[in-house]
Write an enzyme that holds these catalytic residues in place. Structure first.
Site, mmCIF file in Angstrom:
data_model
loop_
_atom_site.group_PDB
_atom_site.id
_atom_site.type_symbol
_atom_site.label_atom_id
_atom_site.label_comp_id
_atom_site.label_asym_id
_atom_site.label_seq_id
_atom_site.Cartn_x
_atom_site.Cartn_y
_atom_site.Cartn_z
ATOM 1 N N CYS A 1 -71.638 -13.979 73.446
ATOM 2 C CA CYS A 1 -70.771 -15.138 73.248
ATOM 3 C C CYS A 1 -69.335 -14.682 73.029
ATOM 4 C CB CYS A 1 -71.236 -15.986 72.065
ATOM 5 S SG CYS A 1 -71.096 -15.143 70.483
ATOM 6 N N CYS B 1 -68.643 -12.155 70.313
ATOM 7 C CA CYS B 1 -68.902 -10.760 70.692
ATOM 8 C C CYS B 1 -67.681 -10.157 71.371
ATOM 9 C CB CYS B 1 -70.106 -10.683 71.629
ATOM 10 S SG CYS B 1 -71.646 -11.310 70.939
ATOM 11 N N ASP C 1 -38.643 -15.470 101.880
ATOM 12 C CA ASP C 1 -37.829 -14.574 102.680
ATOM 13 C C ASP C 1 -37.995 -15.006 104.141
ATOM 14 O OD1 ASP C 1 -36.413 -12.165 103.522
ATOM 15 O OD2 ASP C 1 -38.399 -11.453 104.142
ATOM 16 N N ASP D 1 -41.919 -9.798 101.923
ATOM 17 C CA ASP D 1 -42.707 -8.662 102.423
ATOM 18 C C ASP D 1 -41.959 -7.344 102.373
ATOM 19 O OD1 ASP D 1 -40.848 -9.223 104.492
ATOM 20 O OD2 ASP D 1 -42.197 -8.330 105.971
ATOM 21 N N ASP E 1 -37.167 -7.573 98.835
ATOM 22 C CA ASP E 1 -37.708 -8.781 98.185
ATOM 23 C C ASP E 1 -38.320 -8.478 96.822
ATOM 24 O OD1 ASP E 1 -37.139 -10.402 100.445
ATOM 25 O OD2 ASP E 1 -38.934 -9.645 101.433
#
Length: 746
Positions: A39, A42, A436, A637, A641
């Site tokens: 649970c 724990c 971009d 990419d 960026d």
């Protein structure tokens, strides 16, 4: 540039970018498999134990995956980590980087045996409900209930005692206390009244059976939630056919070395990342990238280990193996995302930390209230037992991680890698997406967008230009040749082809003395642009690169105009439309010239266009949007960026771009399709909706159930059934996410 920072998010993202841009490697966390957790209490206990180990900078424990990720500041010994977990009452196993983790498959036999022993009690309850006074003999009840209580239910005593030694409580302690009280009261009644008193063995036996059933169902559901990991691990072939010294030999994949030539026959999985050196075929990469159609491959093309070769024989030079391979990195990213906690889960953990002591207090008050108020101490004990049983916080601990596991898993199958749960949680609130341009919304390479002849046929213009450019590797030359090939135009041999630096190219084609080059060169050659001047101005205003073809064999004569641009990706327009439909505004943030950026913005219907933006200004612009109260996702990419990806609430990188961009982002799109941006936001919204639903039901079970149990309106058996199935229902609800097919495919 200091936007509205969320504690933890920006620091993590900026650290990623800084480390990646310095070309360093992030220290991977130590991964442990934890056995014995039941649970949310724990989870808190294991985390506290790990954080007390010297040299540990942080630890996150996930109940759904039964794993722990430990970040080391230095000097920590992995043996000390395992020892700390063992001392806390659980068992820890070190997971290696390449070792796939899978939820353990639990045997159903304890549930089946417990159910068989408890079945007579169920029949007795049905008979009593029907008005019959039939009951099992007292000694038989004791004989049936005892093995269930102390043999099949021994796990609850072991885990509960371990929790007590650590000074905390957990679900097992609640079950052990509750059922022991019912069993003890029944045994006392049996001894004191010879079986003629009220016996409650059915409560202890059926509660343990129902809890065991609930945990078994929960385990099955958790295995289904890790289907994505198992599917990815299954892509790893065991053997590879290697060509060494002209001889083909089949060896284990583990024995491959970088540079080996691997022969891949039709229908076989490619065993390693590499580059095609021979052959031509199509490759199915659907399980890695989500790309539904096979991708053509020929010499020079890169292939990914785990993808399936279709119809042709390929020879691949291995470039990345083992932990360095794309497949291994994808598995690690998905596992890491599933193991990390979303911010909402940290709040749940804080609630769970005090939950068990509060429940014990309520159970004690119930016991004393009923016992002192009515004098019926047997009923008081049963009501207290019901409180203890209904309050087990299993569903609370599973509500968030189960949804995150299902969400990240289904996203990975569709080519969206969510690298941390925080990005998944934030993405559902994104209302502005900044893109971009080059390589993100456009192909990132020039193509011929306009070929306008002057006094000759369209085909003749392309044939002459392609003939001049056929031997050149210049990007613009390749664009001309590709355009001619696409129209079925075959170049003819050219003579005396010479490149003129900064101007263009010269040569003779079919008896014509040709010049192909810039506007300035045409002016130097006294070539008049004439009626094409206006078309050239329009193309340049849109950021196009303009070239002219002229015949200078006699009086200089213009043959035509060629304009080059970066063409839009096929899915770009649909991606913008999907985002608009979701109420998300779009922005273009590009370092390109204003003409090119505005042209893309007009074509795609983007809300705001920012051109000629430097990398550091991209990050500043994103921060400004956040200061304006927006939740911003940045999609890019390239290396330039990365600062903006790190500065955004959610950074989304194209896997077709640079490694630095992917390090700085929280989400990676495995194929360069802008439509996946809308899919990433959509899967985040669906996942967070499941988290909210799960938390509602998890709290509802306890908020409604505890008062009912305390008032005596809920028997221990019904409480046990409700508690047991609450966990299974929460995980089952999360698994409904597996039906998601992506917003772009709905």
């Amino acid at each position: 540039m200091q936007g509205k920072r969320r504690p933890g998010l920006d620091l993590t993202m900026m650290e990623r970018f800084r480390l990646a841009s310095m070309d360093t490697t992030l220290t991977p966390p130590v991964r442990l498999q934890i056995e014995g957790m039941t649970c949310a209490s724990c989870v808190n206990r294991v985390e506290r134990a790990l954080k007390k180990v010297p040299g540990v900078a942080g630890a996150e424990v996930n109940l759904a995956t039964e794993t722990a990720e430990v970040r080391l500041a230095g000097g920590a010994d992995t043996a000390a980590l395992s020892a700390a977990v063992e001392k806390a009452g659980y068992h820890a196993t070190l997971l290696q980087d390449e070792q796939p983790h899978d939820a353990p498959l639990q045997s159903p036999w304890p549930v089946v045996l417990s159910a068989l022993l408890s079945l007579p009690f169920l029949l007795q309850m049905i008979a009593m409900a029907a008005g019959s006074g039939w009951m099992l003999p007292g000694l038989l009840q004791w004989a049936l209930a005892t093995p269930v209580q102390f043999w099949l239910g021994a796990r609850f005593y072991r885990a509960g005692w371990a929790a007590l030694r650590g000074g905390t409580g957990n679900m097992d302690l609640l079950v052990a206390l509750g059922t022991s009280a019912a069993y003890g009261l029944s045994t006392w009644q049996l001894q004191a009244h010879g079986g003629h008193g009220h016996l409650y063995y059915e409560a202890s036996a059926l509660v343990i059976t129902l809890v065991l059933l609930g945990k078994w169902l929960e385990g099955r559901a958790k295995r289904q939630a890790t289907d994505a990991i198992r599917a990815l691990n299954a892509l790893r072939p065991d053997t590879a056919r290697v060509r060494r010294n002209g001889t083909e030999t089949e060896i284990a994949v583990a024995r491959l070395v970088r540079g080996d030539l691997v022969v891949v026959r039709p229908g076989e999985r490619i065993p390693a990342d590499g580059e095609v050196t021979e052959g031509r075929s199509h490759v199915d990469e659907s399980l890695l990238t989500g790309e539904s159609l096979p991708v053509p491959k020929e010499a020079g093309a890169r292939v990914t280990g785990g993808s399936v070769n279709a119809e042709g024989l390929l020879v691949v030079r291995a470039t990345a193996l083992g932990a360095e391979s794309t497949l291994a990195r994808i598995v690690r990213l998905v596992e890491s995302a599933q193991a990390k906690k979303a911010p909402v889960q940290r709040l749940v953990d804080k609630v769970s930390a005090v939950f068990v002591p509060v429940v014990l207090g309520i159970a004690l008050l119930t016991l004393l209230g009923w016992g002192l108020g009515t004098g019926e101490w047997d009923m008081a004990i049963l009501n207290a037992v019901a409180v203890l049983v209904i309050a087990c916080p299993c569903a609370l601990g599973l509500a968030t991680p189960a949804a995150i596991m299902a969400g990240t898993g289904v996203a990975a199958r569709h080519g969206i890698l969510i690298q941390d749960a925080q990005a998944l949680e934030l993405a559902h609130r994104v209302n502005v997406v900044a893109f971009d341009k080059t390589g993100t919304l456009t192909e990132g390479k020039p193509s011929l967008v306009l070929a306008q002849p002057n006094g000759i046929a369209d085909e003749e213009l392309l044939r002459l230009a392609a003939s001049l450019q056929a031997g050149s590797e210049h990007p613009l030359a390749r664009a001309v040749v590709d355009a001619a090939r696409a129209q079925g135009i075959t170049p003819v041999p050219a003579e005396g082809v010479t490149a003129v630096a900064g101007r263009g190219i010269t040569g003779r084609v079919a008896g014509r003395e040709l010049r192909l080059g810039s506007t300035r060169w045409m002016a130097e050659l006294s070539v008049e642009s004439g009626s094409l001047a206006e078309a050239a101005q329009r193309a340049q205003a849109e950021g196009r690169t303009v070239s002219w073809l002229a015949d200078v064999g006699g009086p200089p004569r213009l043959l035509g105009l060629l304009a080059f641009g970066d063409s839009l990706k096929p899915g770009a327009a649909a991606a913008m439309a999907a985002l608009r439909q979701e109420g998300v505004r779009t922005a273009l943030v590009s370092g390109d010239n204003a003409g090119a950026a505005n042209a893309v913005g007009r074509q795609l219907g983007i809300d705001a266009v920012h051109a000629e933006v430097l990398p550091q200004d991209k990050a500043r612009l994103v921060a400004g949007l956040r200061e304006g109260g927006h939740v911003v996702a940045m999609v890019g990419d390239g290396l330039n960026d990365a600062p903006a990806l790190a500065a955004a609430d959610v950074g989304i990188a194209m896997a077709t771009g640079t490694d630095v961009a992917m390090h700085a982002a929280g989400v990676t799109l495995m194929r360069g399709d802008p439509a996946l941006v809308a899919d990433a936001i959509d899967v985040s919204r669906r996942t967070f909706a499941k988290i909210r639903q799960n938390l509602f039901w998890a709290f509802a079970y306890n908020v409604v159930g505890i008062p009912l149990a305390a008032l005596g309106w809920l028997s221990p058996v019904v409480a046990g059934a409700a508690m047991a199935f609450s966990s299974a229902s929460v995980v089952g609800n999360a698994l409904l996410l597996r039906r998601w097919k992506g917003a772009s495919r709905d």
